[in-house]
Design a protein around this motif. Structure first.
Motif, PDB file in Angstrom:
ATOM      1  N   SER A   5       0.833  -1.202   0.000  1.00 30.43           N
ATOM      2  CA  SER A   5       0.000   0.000   0.000  1.00 30.43           C
ATOM      3  C   SER A   5       0.869   1.255   0.000  1.00 30.43           C
ATOM      4  N   THR A   6       0.242   2.378  -0.247  1.00 30.08           N
ATOM      5  CA  THR A   6       0.940   3.673  -0.264  1.00 30.08           C
ATOM      6  C   THR A   6       0.021   4.692   0.412  1.00 30.08           C
ATOM      7  N   PRO A   7       0.539   5.857   0.778  1.00 37.89           N
ATOM      8  CA  PRO A   7      -0.328   6.869   1.393  1.00 37.89           C
ATOM      9  C   PRO A   7      -1.529   7.236   0.512  1.00 37.89           C
ATOM     10  N   GLU A   8      -1.315   7.301  -0.801  1.00 34.27           N
ATOM     11  CA  GLU A   8      -2.437   7.659  -1.696  1.00 34.27           C
ATOM     12  C   GLU A   8      -3.504   6.565  -1.689  1.00 34.27           C
ATOM     13  N   LEU A   9      -3.051   5.311  -1.749  1.00 31.18           N
ATOM     14  CA  LEU A   9      -4.019   4.204  -1.722  1.00 31.18           C
ATOM     15  C   LEU A   9      -4.798   4.237  -0.405  1.00 31.18           C
ATOM     16  N   GLU A  10      -4.077   4.459   0.696  1.00 32.98           N
ATOM     17  CA  GLU A  10      -4.755   4.497   2.006  1.00 32.98           C
ATOM     18  C   GLU A  10      -5.764   5.640   2.061  1.00 32.98           C
ATOM     19  N   GLU A  11      -5.394   6.778   1.485  1.00 38.75           N
ATOM     20  CA  GLU A  11      -6.314   7.917   1.508  1.00 38.75           C
ATOM     21  C   GLU A  11      -7.591   7.588   0.722  1.00 38.75           C
ATOM     22  N   LEU A  12      -7.396   7.016  -0.464  1.00 35.70           N
ATOM     23  CA  LEU A  12      -8.555   6.663  -1.294  1.00 35.70           C
ATOM     24  C   LEU A  12      -9.437   5.629  -0.593  1.00 35.70           C
ATOM     25  N   ILE A  13      -8.809   4.671   0.057  1.00 31.71           N
ATOM     26  CA  ILE A  13      -9.573   3.621   0.752  1.00 31.71           C
ATOM     27  C   ILE A  13     -10.348   4.238   1.914  1.00 31.71           C
ATOM     28  N   HIS A  14      -9.696   5.138   2.617  1.00 32.98           N
ATOM     29  CA  HIS A  14     -10.369   5.823   3.721  1.00 32.98           C
ATOM     30  C   HIS A  14     -11.576   6.617   3.208  1.00 32.98           C
ATOM     31  N   ILE A  15     -11.380   7.356   2.109  1.00 35.16           N
ATOM     32  CA  ILE A  15     -12.481   8.162   1.547  1.00 35.16           C
ATOM     33  C   ILE A  15     -13.649   7.244   1.169  1.00 35.16           C
ATOM     34  N   ALA A  41     -17.321   8.377  -5.838  1.00 35.62           N
ATOM     35  CA  ALA A  41     -16.445   8.893  -6.896  1.00 35.62           C
ATOM     36  C   ALA A  41     -16.219  10.394  -6.709  1.00 35.62           C
ATOM     37  N   GLN A  42     -17.287  11.109  -6.372  1.00 36.62           N
ATOM     38  CA  GLN A  42     -17.151  12.572  -6.204  1.00 36.62           C
ATOM     39  C   GLN A  42     -16.236  12.917  -5.033  1.00 36.62           C
ATOM     40  N   ALA A  43     -16.330  12.136  -3.953  1.00 34.84           N
ATOM     41  CA  ALA A  43     -15.461  12.410  -2.805  1.00 34.84           C
ATOM     42  C   ALA A  43     -13.991  12.169  -3.179  1.00 34.84           C
ATOM     43  N   MET A  44     -13.743  11.147  -3.967  1.00 38.45           N
ATOM     44  CA  MET A  44     -12.361  10.890  -4.410  1.00 38.45           C
ATOM     45  C   MET A  44     -11.868  12.013  -5.317  1.00 38.45           C
ATOM     46  N   GLN A  45     -12.752  12.437  -6.219  1.00 37.82           N
ATOM     47  CA  GLN A  45     -12.368  13.519  -7.141  1.00 37.82           C
ATOM     48  C   GLN A  45     -12.112  14.817  -6.368  1.00 37.82           C
ATOM     49  N   ALA A  46     -12.921  15.062  -5.339  1.00 40.61           N
ATOM     50  CA  ALA A  46     -12.738  16.284  -4.542  1.00 40.61           C
ATOM     51  C   ALA A  46     -11.371  16.276  -3.860  1.00 40.61           C
ATOM     52  N   ALA A  47     -10.836  15.076  -3.608  1.00 42.42           N
ATOM     53  CA  ALA A  47      -9.500  14.986  -2.994  1.00 42.42           C
ATOM     54  C   ALA A  47      -8.395  14.983  -4.063  1.00 42.42           C
ATOM     55  N   GLY A  48      -8.786  15.153  -5.335  1.00 41.71           N
ATOM     56  CA  GLY A  48      -7.783  15.331  -6.390  1.00 41.71           C
ATOM     57  C   GLY A  48      -7.453  14.075  -7.187  1.00 41.71           C
ATOM     58  N   TYR A  49      -8.263  13.028  -7.045  1.00 42.44           N
ATOM     59  CA  TYR A  49      -7.962  11.782  -7.757  1.00 42.44           C
ATOM     60  C   TYR A  49      -8.907  11.576  -8.934  1.00 42.44           C
ATOM     61  N   GLU A  50      -8.387  10.884  -9.952  1.00 47.26           N
ATOM     62  CA  GLU A  50      -9.265  10.465 -11.044  1.00 47.26           C
ATOM     63  C   GLU A  50      -9.955   9.175 -10.664  1.00 47.26           C
ATOM     64  N   THR A  51     -11.150   8.994 -11.201  1.00 41.66           N
ATOM     65  CA  THR A  51     -11.895   7.768 -10.893  1.00 41.66           C
ATOM     66  C   THR A  51     -12.464   7.175 -12.175  1.00 41.66           C
ATOM     67  N   LEU A  52     -12.859   5.933 -12.047  1.00 40.57           N
ATOM     68  CA  LEU A  52     -13.472   5.219 -13.161  1.00 40.57           C
ATOM     69  C   LEU A  52     -14.629   4.439 -12.547  1.00 40.57           C
ATOM     70  N   SER A  53     -15.836   4.611 -13.073  1.00 46.67           N
ATOM     71  CA  SER A  53     -16.949   3.826 -12.527  1.00 46.67           C
ATOM     72  C   SER A  53     -17.172   2.625 -13.421  1.00 46.67           C
ATOM     73  N   VAL A  54     -17.202   1.457 -12.824  1.00 42.94           N
ATOM     74  CA  VAL A  54     -17.306   0.226 -13.606  1.00 42.94           C
ATOM     75  C   VAL A  54     -18.482  -0.597 -13.091  1.00 42.94           C
ATOM     76  N   THR A  55     -19.361  -0.993 -14.019  1.00 41.23           N
ATOM     77  CA  THR A  55     -20.443  -1.916 -13.663  1.00 41.23           C
ATOM     78  C   THR A  55     -20.109  -3.251 -14.319  1.00 41.23           C
ATOM     79  N   VAL A  56     -20.014  -4.304 -13.508  1.00 42.56           N
ATOM     80  CA  VAL A  56     -19.654  -5.617 -14.061  1.00 42.56           C
ATOM     81  C   VAL A  56     -20.867  -6.527 -14.008  1.00 42.56           C
ATOM     82  N   GLY A  57     -21.133  -7.204 -15.124  1.00 44.32           N
ATOM     83  CA  GLY A  57     -22.198  -8.213 -15.154  1.00 44.32           C
ATOM     84  C   GLY A  57     -23.486  -7.673 -15.727  1.00 44.32           C
TER      85      GLY A  57
END
Ligand code: MEV
Length: 316
Positions: free
Chosen positions: A258-268, A300-316
Motif C-alpha cells: 500500500s501507499t499513502p495515496e491508496l490508504e487515503e482513497l480507501i479511507h475516503i 467517486a465525487q469524494a475521491m475527485q474532490a480529494a484530487g484523484y481520477e476515478t473510473l466507474s465500472v459496472t460488471v455483469g
C-alpha cells in the motif's frame, strides 16, 4: 477458411479490442498458486494493423510513441518482435496502431489488453485463424517477457472478458466464469502514481524467498478470503464481499504494497459508505477499488474532490 473475416477486413484496417481487468481479490497470492477473482474492464485497448510502410512500426498516438519494432530491444518493441517472429510475420511491412482507453501502469491490466488487442488485429489482418486459447497463450508469453513471473490472470481476463476465478494448478491455468446474481457496482480510484507490476511482484518474491513460511501463511489467508468471496459473489451477499475485500487489503498492506495515496482513497471510500475497499492489481501505487452498490457517484465525487481520477465500472 475465414473468408468472411477477410472480406470484412478492408485495406485500411479495423480496430480490435481487448479487456482490462480489476482484481477483486487474490492479487499476488495468485502468483503462488492461490485463486484470484478478476473482473473485466471492457474496451480497455483497441488495436489496428495496416499493411503499409517499410518494415514494422508501432504507433500509440495517446502516449506519443512511434517506433520501429526490432528484435533484441527492451520493452514493448522487443516483445512484439519476438511474437511476430513466432507467427512468421517478421518480414512483413506493417503499421500497428494502438488506442489505449485506460491509464497505463495503474494496475488495470493495460499491458495484457495491449497484447491481446494487437494479437487480434494481427490475426484478422493476416488471417491466422487463432482462437482465444492461442491468443491467450501468446499474450501470456508477452506478460512473461514484461513481468518475469506472471500468474496469467491478466492475459486470461483480457482475452475472455468475463468475470473469472483463476488459479494455477501445477503450473497450468485453471479458470472458470463466475456467475453474478446482479451487476457489481465498483468505483476505481486512481492514485496517479505509476507502478510496475514487475517491481512489486519482485519485492514480494524477495520477502517470500527470505521467509517462505511466514509469507506462505499470508498467501493462504488471502486464498481463503478469495474462496469465501467467490461464494459471497455468486450468492449476491455484497456486505460479506465488502468485508472480505477490507480484510484482503489488510494482508496486502502487510505485504507492504500500500501507499499513502491508496490508504487515503480507501479511507475516503469507506467514510462515504463503500461496503469494501482495497488496492487492486500490483499495488505500490496504481489503483484501488471500492464496492459501492448504492452510492457510486457519492464515492467517486469524494475521491475527485480529494484530487484523484476515478473510473466507474459496472460488471455483469
Ligand atoms: C497483477 O494484475 C496481479 C498480480 O497478482 C501479478 C500476477 O498475477 O501476475 C500482482
Amino acid at each position: 477458411k475465414n473468408l468472411s473475416r477477410r472480406i470484412a477486413q478492408p485495406e485500411a484496417g479495423e480496430r480490435y479490442a481487448a479487456c482490462g481487468k480489476i482484481i477483486l481479490l487474490g492479487e499476488h497470492a495468485v502468483v503462488y498458486g492461490r485463486p484470484a477473482i478478476a473482473l473485466p474492464i471492457p474496451l480497455a485497448v483497441e488495436a489496428m494493423v495496416r499493411r503499409e510502410g517499410q518494415g514494422i512500426n508501432i504507433v500509440i498516438p495517446r502516449w506519443g510513441l512511434e517506433q520501429p519494432v526490432h528484435a533484441n530491444t527492451q520493452g514493448l518493441s522487443g516483445i512484439l518482435a519476438k511474437i511476430l517472429k513466432d507467427l512468421d510475420l517478421d518480414r512483413e511491412n506493417m503499421t500497428i496502431e494502438v488506442f489505449p482507453h485506460i491509464p497505463r501502469a495503474m494496475g488495470l491490466g493495460g499491458s495484457s489488453a495491449l497484447a491481446v488487442a494487437i494479437l487480434r488485429a494481427l490475426d484478422a489482418q493476416f488471417d491466422l485463424g487463432m482462437d482465444n486459447s492461442r491468443i491467450n497463450e501468446l499474450a501470456y508469453e508477452c506478460e512473461k517477457a514484461a513481468h518475469g513471473t506472471p500468474s496469467g490472470v491478466d492475459n486470461t481476463v483480457a482475452t475472455y472478458g468475463t468475470p473469472l476465478r483463476y488459479q494455477q494448478v501445477d503450473g497450468k491455468p485453471i479458470f472458470r466464469d463466475l456467475r453474478l446474481t446482479e451487476p457489481l457496482q465498483l468505483v476505481v480510484g486512481i492514485t496517479g502514481r505509476e507502478s510496475l507490476t514487475a517491481d512489486t511482484v519482485a519485492q514480494v518474491r524477495n520477502a517470500w524467498t527470505q521467509h517462505p513460511d511466514r509469507y506462505n501463511s499470508i498467501f493462504d489467508q488471502i486464498g481463503s478470503l478469495t474462496e469465501a468471496a467467490e461464494q459471497a459473489l455468486e450468492q449476491g451477499k455484497l456486505g460479506d464481499l465488502g468485508d472480505l475485500m477490507n480484510l484482503c487489503h489488510g494482508y496486502l498492506n502487510a505485504l507492504q504494497l500500500s501507499t499513502p495515496e491508496l490508504e487515503e482513497l480507501i479511507h475516503i471510500a469507506r467514510a462515504n459508505g463503500a461496503l469494501g475497499a482495497k488496492l487492486t492489481g500490483g499495488g505500490g501505487g496504481g489503483s484501488m477499488i471500492a464496492l459501492c452498490p448504492d452510492n457510486p457517484d457519492a464515492v467517486a465525487q469524494a475521491m475527485q474532490a480529494a484530487g484523484y481520477e476515478t473510473l466507474s465500472v459496472t460488471v455483469g
